[in-house]
Write a protein that holds these residues in place. Structure first.
Motif, PDB file in Angstrom:
ATOM      1  N   THR A   1     -46.673  35.814  51.613  1.00 30.76           N
ATOM      2  CA  THR A   1     -47.724  35.910  50.588  1.00 30.76           C
ATOM      3  C   THR A   1     -47.119  35.887  49.183  1.00 30.76           C
ATOM      4  OG1 THR A   1     -49.008  37.218  52.153  1.00 30.76           O
ATOM      5  CG2 THR A   1     -49.805  37.187  49.891  1.00 30.76           C
ATOM      6  N   ALA A   2     -45.964  36.527  49.024  1.00 26.96           N
ATOM      7  CA  ALA A   2     -45.262  36.480  47.730  1.00 26.96           C
ATOM      8  C   ALA A   2     -44.848  35.036  47.410  1.00 26.96           C
ATOM      9  CB  ALA A   2     -44.035  37.394  47.768  1.00 26.96           C
ATOM     10  N   GLY A   3     -44.321  34.333  48.416  1.00 30.70           N
ATOM     11  CA  GLY A   3     -43.933  32.922  48.230  1.00 30.70           C
ATOM     12  C   GLY A   3     -45.123  32.050  47.888  1.00 30.70           C
ATOM     13  N   LEU A   4     -46.254  32.357  48.496  1.00 32.45           N
ATOM     14  CA  LEU A   4     -47.507  31.620  48.253  1.00 32.45           C
ATOM     15  C   LEU A   4     -47.917  31.715  46.772  1.00 32.45           C
ATOM     16  CD1 LEU A   4     -50.066  30.449  49.899  1.00 32.45           C
ATOM     17  CD2 LEU A   4     -50.981  32.722  49.672  1.00 32.45           C
ATOM     18  N   ALA A   5     -47.872  32.935  46.241  1.00 30.49           N
ATOM     19  CA  ALA A   5     -48.243  33.139  44.832  1.00 30.49           C
ATOM     20  C   ALA A   5     -47.301  32.349  43.914  1.00 30.49           C
ATOM     21  CB  ALA A   5     -48.198  34.628  44.498  1.00 30.49           C
ATOM     22  N   ALA A   6     -45.993  32.422  44.210  1.00 27.80           N
ATOM     23  CA  ALA A   6     -45.003  31.703  43.391  1.00 27.80           C
ATOM     24  C   ALA A   6     -45.205  30.183  43.494  1.00 27.80           C
ATOM     25  CB  ALA A   6     -43.598  32.087  43.843  1.00 27.80           C
ATOM     26  N   GLY A   7     -45.500  29.703  44.718  1.00 30.53           N
ATOM     27  CA  GLY A   7     -45.689  28.258  44.949  1.00 30.53           C
ATOM     28  C   GLY A   7     -46.854  27.691  44.147  1.00 30.53           C
ATOM     29  N   TYR A   8     -47.975  28.387  44.158  1.00 32.56           N
ATOM     30  CA  TYR A   8     -49.140  27.885  43.409  1.00 32.56           C
ATOM     31  C   TYR A   8     -48.950  28.022  41.899  1.00 32.56           C
ATOM     32  CZ  TYR A   8     -52.020  26.728  47.398  1.00 32.56           C
ATOM     33  OH  TYR A   8     -52.513  26.123  48.522  1.00 32.56           O
ATOM     34  N   PHE A   9     -48.176  29.037  41.478  1.00 30.42           N
ATOM     35  CA  PHE A   9     -47.866  29.162  40.052  1.00 30.42           C
ATOM     36  C   PHE A   9     -47.061  27.933  39.607  1.00 30.42           C
ATOM     37  CE2 PHE A   9     -45.254  30.540  36.443  1.00 30.42           C
ATOM     38  CZ  PHE A   9     -46.250  30.993  35.588  1.00 30.42           C
ATOM     39  N   LEU A  10     -46.122  27.513  40.465  1.00 33.81           N
ATOM     40  CA  LEU A  10     -45.311  26.316  40.189  1.00 33.81           C
ATOM     41  C   LEU A  10     -46.188  25.063  40.130  1.00 33.81           C
ATOM     42  CD1 LEU A  10     -42.356  25.278  39.858  1.00 33.81           C
ATOM     43  CD2 LEU A  10     -42.340  24.925  42.334  1.00 33.81           C
TER      44      LEU A  10
ATOM     45  N   LEU B   1     -53.451  39.302  44.884  1.00 36.93           N
ATOM     46  CA  LEU B   1     -54.436  40.276  45.385  1.00 36.93           C
ATOM     47  C   LEU B   1     -54.232  40.499  46.892  1.00 36.93           C
ATOM     48  CD1 LEU B   1     -57.040  41.894  44.529  1.00 36.93           C
ATOM     49  CD2 LEU B   1     -58.339  39.960  45.395  1.00 36.93           C
ATOM     50  N   GLY B   2     -54.007  39.402  47.623  1.00 37.06           N
ATOM     51  CA  GLY B   2     -53.739  39.486  49.060  1.00 37.06           C
ATOM     52  C   GLY B   2     -52.507  40.328  49.349  1.00 37.06           C
ATOM     53  N   PHE B   3     -51.471  40.162  48.529  1.00 42.55           N
ATOM     54  CA  PHE B   3     -50.226  40.922  48.689  1.00 42.55           C
ATOM     55  C   PHE B   3     -50.485  42.423  48.557  1.00 42.55           C
ATOM     56  CE2 PHE B   3     -46.267  42.858  47.281  1.00 42.55           C
ATOM     57  CZ  PHE B   3     -45.319  42.254  48.099  1.00 42.55           C
ATOM     58  N   VAL B   4     -51.326  42.785  47.571  1.00 42.69           N
ATOM     59  CA  VAL B   4     -51.636  44.204  47.330  1.00 42.69           C
ATOM     60  C   VAL B   4     -52.391  44.802  48.520  1.00 42.69           C
ATOM     61  CG1 VAL B   4     -52.901  45.824  45.839  1.00 42.69           C
ATOM     62  CG2 VAL B   4     -51.609  43.945  44.813  1.00 42.69           C
ATOM     63  N   THR B   5     -53.407  44.069  49.051  1.00 42.74           N
ATOM     64  CA  THR B   5     -54.171  44.597  50.202  1.00 42.74           C
ATOM     65  C   THR B   5     -53.268  44.712  51.441  1.00 42.74           C
ATOM     66  OG1 THR B   5     -54.923  42.393  50.857  1.00 42.74           O
ATOM     67  CG2 THR B   5     -56.408  43.655  49.459  1.00 42.74           C
ATOM     68  N   LEU B   6     -52.303  43.800  51.532  1.00 49.01           N
ATOM     69  CA  LEU B   6     -51.394  43.772  52.689  1.00 49.01           C
ATOM     70  C   LEU B   6     -50.563  45.050  52.802  1.00 49.01           C
ATOM     71  CD1 LEU B   6     -50.431  42.024  54.983  1.00 49.01           C
ATOM     72  CD2 LEU B   6     -48.964  40.792  53.405  1.00 49.01           C
ATOM     73  N   LEU B   7     -50.323  45.706  51.685  1.00 58.55           N
ATOM     74  CA  LEU B   7     -49.546  46.946  51.705  1.00 58.55           C
ATOM     75  C   LEU B   7     -50.237  48.021  52.549  1.00 58.55           C
ATOM     76  CD1 LEU B   7     -48.515  46.998  47.924  1.00 58.55           C
ATOM     77  CD2 LEU B   7     -47.057  46.373  49.870  1.00 58.55           C
ATOM     78  N   MET B   8     -51.580  47.882  52.725  1.00 60.78           N
ATOM     79  CA  MET B   8     -52.336  48.880  53.506  1.00 60.78           C
ATOM     80  C   MET B   8     -52.390  48.553  55.008  1.00 60.78           C
ATOM     81  SD  MET B   8     -55.522  49.646  50.940  1.00 60.78           S
ATOM     82  CE  MET B   8     -55.796  47.997  50.330  1.00 60.78           C
ATOM     83  N   MET B   9     -51.856  47.397  55.384  1.00 60.59           N
ATOM     84  CA  MET B   9     -51.911  46.994  56.791  1.00 60.59           C
ATOM     85  C   MET B   9     -50.940  47.812  57.639  1.00 60.59           C
ATOM     86  SD  MET B   9     -51.348  43.196  58.350  1.00 60.59           S
ATOM     87  CE  MET B   9     -50.491  43.056  59.903  1.00 60.59           C
ATOM     88  N   GLU B  10     -51.299  48.019  58.917  1.00 61.24           N
ATOM     89  CA  GLU B  10     -50.403  48.705  59.854  1.00 61.24           C
ATOM     90  C   GLU B  10     -49.845  47.693  60.848  1.00 61.24           C
ATOM     91  OE1 GLU B  10     -52.439  52.041  61.646  1.00 61.24           O
ATOM     92  OE2 GLU B  10     -53.354  52.572  59.722  1.00 61.24           O
ATOM     93  N   GLU B  11     -48.556  47.776  61.088  1.00 56.54           N
ATOM     94  CA  GLU B  11     -47.916  46.881  62.056  1.00 56.54           C
ATOM     95  C   GLU B  11     -48.491  47.157  63.455  1.00 56.54           C
ATOM     96  OE1 GLU B  11     -45.177  44.017  63.442  1.00 56.54           O
ATOM     97  OE2 GLU B  11     -45.660  44.533  61.382  1.00 56.54           O
ATOM     98  N   PRO B  12     -48.987  46.111  64.196  1.00 54.61           N
ATOM     99  CA  PRO B  12     -49.492  46.351  65.557  1.00 54.61           C
ATOM    100  C   PRO B  12     -48.404  46.977  66.434  1.00 54.61           C
ATOM    101  CG  PRO B  12     -50.017  44.122  64.821  1.00 54.61           C
ATOM    102  CD  PRO B  12     -49.096  44.704  63.794  1.00 54.61           C
TER     103      PRO B  12
END
Length: 491
Positions: A367-376, A459-470
């Motif tokens: 998700t971090a790479g995604l944000a950087a890619g679209y910024f580019l 925004l997706g990256f921030v929500t992801l911090l609340m996810m629990e690993e299965p």
């Protein structure tokens, strides 16, 4: 019970046979769904359409998929993937033929809207593959299913303009589209006679209720209702786009009628959700049967940013390259297909990395790479060499599609009997994203469009911090009342 044979991509037996039939069914659905973008110029000239009408057809193409993915997910859980996928492939050949022989904007618009149904096919295979593969291979298998199937859009971009030229004349595009419809019809039969829903001796778990998604706590009930809203919002946005304020395809009265209808359907959904889940307000669900709906909500947000942006970008990239670098339509189509071409490796790669290193860490990095890619991508302009712009698009698409693979490596690990419904909702969010992004594209320039996607990825990256690993196991109840435990991670 899953098939425990070796994971051998060249095998055509057992679980591998199911995987190959599944991705090919998905490949055909995407070829039919995206047979329009590469032939856009020919359709525009042949039917005498305006640019606004063409953009409307692009939006209509993804509109119906939003409710369709939810409905098809429910039907898959209830009736099994074999019947649902076969029926979908057969039924959707009809609007495909309709579009191929349309001779007005209205006919084309109705056919394109109906063809949104075939975009729901993806959800069916997610459940089918999860029935056949163990948890430690599931990310890779779902990634191959999603990635190779998704390549149908690139295959359409590569082959259909050539097929249209082979048939020649201004009606070449009609033949090219009709061929994809014929493929869909023929393969529906092949799929039906070759596939079974589960390995021999395994149980196909069905949800207790088809009317609405089950949740296991009071908080999750309200979160479910909240997560339904953006789907209705996207459909309302589409209606607005077709209103006199947009392309004037529908009158104000019709659009207001659609708004009222959407409100009524949402109220009906609330009543169904209450009917299915009211027991959670009276007594707690035993811990063994609980699952966290927030996991679904987080995956929805991530798929909004990943697949939503892919759908929007695949639709606009040929135009972007021809406008920015003054390329011919054929050249622009070939260059743009490099973005979709990445699906062959990226999506399976995202699933494989998830299997090896865990679902949450993989999603955070991608998700971090995604944000950087679209910024580019937002920086690209006519002063760039074309090869560098293509390289930027391909780097961006790696993170987008690996992210999609990682999302659907996680979906089947939440609650097995509801995998179709969860995949349907998450998949629908991809289309909600596409509608939002394509609407934004019609209002702003290309670079702003890419920056907006980058912001939603953050925004997706921030929500992801609340996810629990299965972790551990999920419990499913057999018809005789006994409980089966299904592994979702190494214990």
């Amino acid at each position: 019970m899953t098939d425990t044979g070796k994971f051998n991509i060249f095998s055509m037996t057992g679980k591998m046979k199911i995987l190959h039939y599944s991705w090919f069914a998905f490949f055909i659905t995407f070829m039919v769904w995206f047979n329009f973008a590469p032939l856009l110029q020919a359709v525009k000239e042949s039917l005498g359409l305006t640019t606004a009408e063409i953009k409307t057809l692009l939006i209509l193409n993804v509109a119906f998929t939003i409710p369709a993915r939810v409905i098809i997910g429910m039907l898959t859980d209830k009736y099994g993937p074999r019947i649902v996928y076969s029926a979908l492939l057969a039924i959707c050949s009809i609007p495909c033929f309709m579009f191929a022989f349309a001779d007005s904007f209205v006919q084309a618009a109705i056919a394109r809207f109906a063809l949104g149904l075939i975009g729901a096919g993806f959800v069916v295979g997610i459940r089918l593959v999860s029935e056949w593969f163990p948890h430690n291979e599931l990310g890779t298998a779902e990634g191959i299913y999603g990635g190779w199937g998704n390549f149908g859009s690139a295959a359409a971009a590569f082959t259909l303009p050539t097929v249209a030229v082979m048939f020649g004349g201004e009606d070449g595009w009609r033949y090219a589209m009709a061929i994809t419809g014929a493929m869909s019809l023929i393969f529906s039969y092949i799929f039906y006679i070759n596939v079974t829903d589960t390995p021999k001796g395994a149980t196909y778990f069905k949800p207790k209720n088809l009317g609405a998604m089950e949740v296991t706590s009071k908080g999750d009930f309200f979160l479910l209702l909240l997560m339904k809203l953006p789907m209705y919002g996207a459909l309302a946005l589409l209606a607005w786009k077709l209103s006199p304020s947009g392309v004037s395809m529908l009158s104000s009265e019709m659009v207001n009628g659609i708004y009222v209808l959407l409100t009524l359907i949402y109220c009906y959904e609330i009543s169904q959700a209450w009917k299915v889940n009211k027991t959670v307000f009276k007594e707690p669900v035993p811990e063994i049967h609980q699952y966290k709906f927030k996991q679904v909500a987080i995956l929805n947000v991530l798929y909004f940013a990943t697949f939503g942006s892919e759908l929007a970008v695949v639709s606009m990239l040929p135009l972007f390259f021809s406008d920015t670098f003054e390329l011919t339509p054929v050249m622009a189509g070939m260059v743009a297909s490099a973005y979709a071409f990445m699906n062959l490796m990226s999506r399976p790669g995202g699933g494989w990395i998830s299997d090896k290193f865990g679902r949450k860490p993989t999603l955070l990095i991608l998700t971090a790479g995604l944000a950087a890619g679209y910024f580019l991508m937002g920086q690209v302009d006519g002063s760039w060499p074309v090869w560098l712009a293509v390289a930027a698009a391909m780097a961006c698409s790696f993170f987008v599609q690996s992210g999609e693979g990682a999302v659907f490596a996680t979906v089947p690990l939440i609650k097995r009997r509801m995998t179709g419904q969860i995949a349907g909702m998450t998949g629908a969010y991809g289309n909600v994203g596409a509608v939002c992004y394509l609407t934004i594209l019609s209002l702003v320039d290309y670079s702003t469009f890419f920056y907006v996607i980058a912001a939603t990825a953050v925004l997706g990256f921030v929500t992801l911090l609340m996810m629990e690993e299965p972790s551990g196991q999920i419990a499913e109840i057999n018809e005789d009342g006994s409980v089966t435990m299904i592994d979702v991670a190494k214990s």
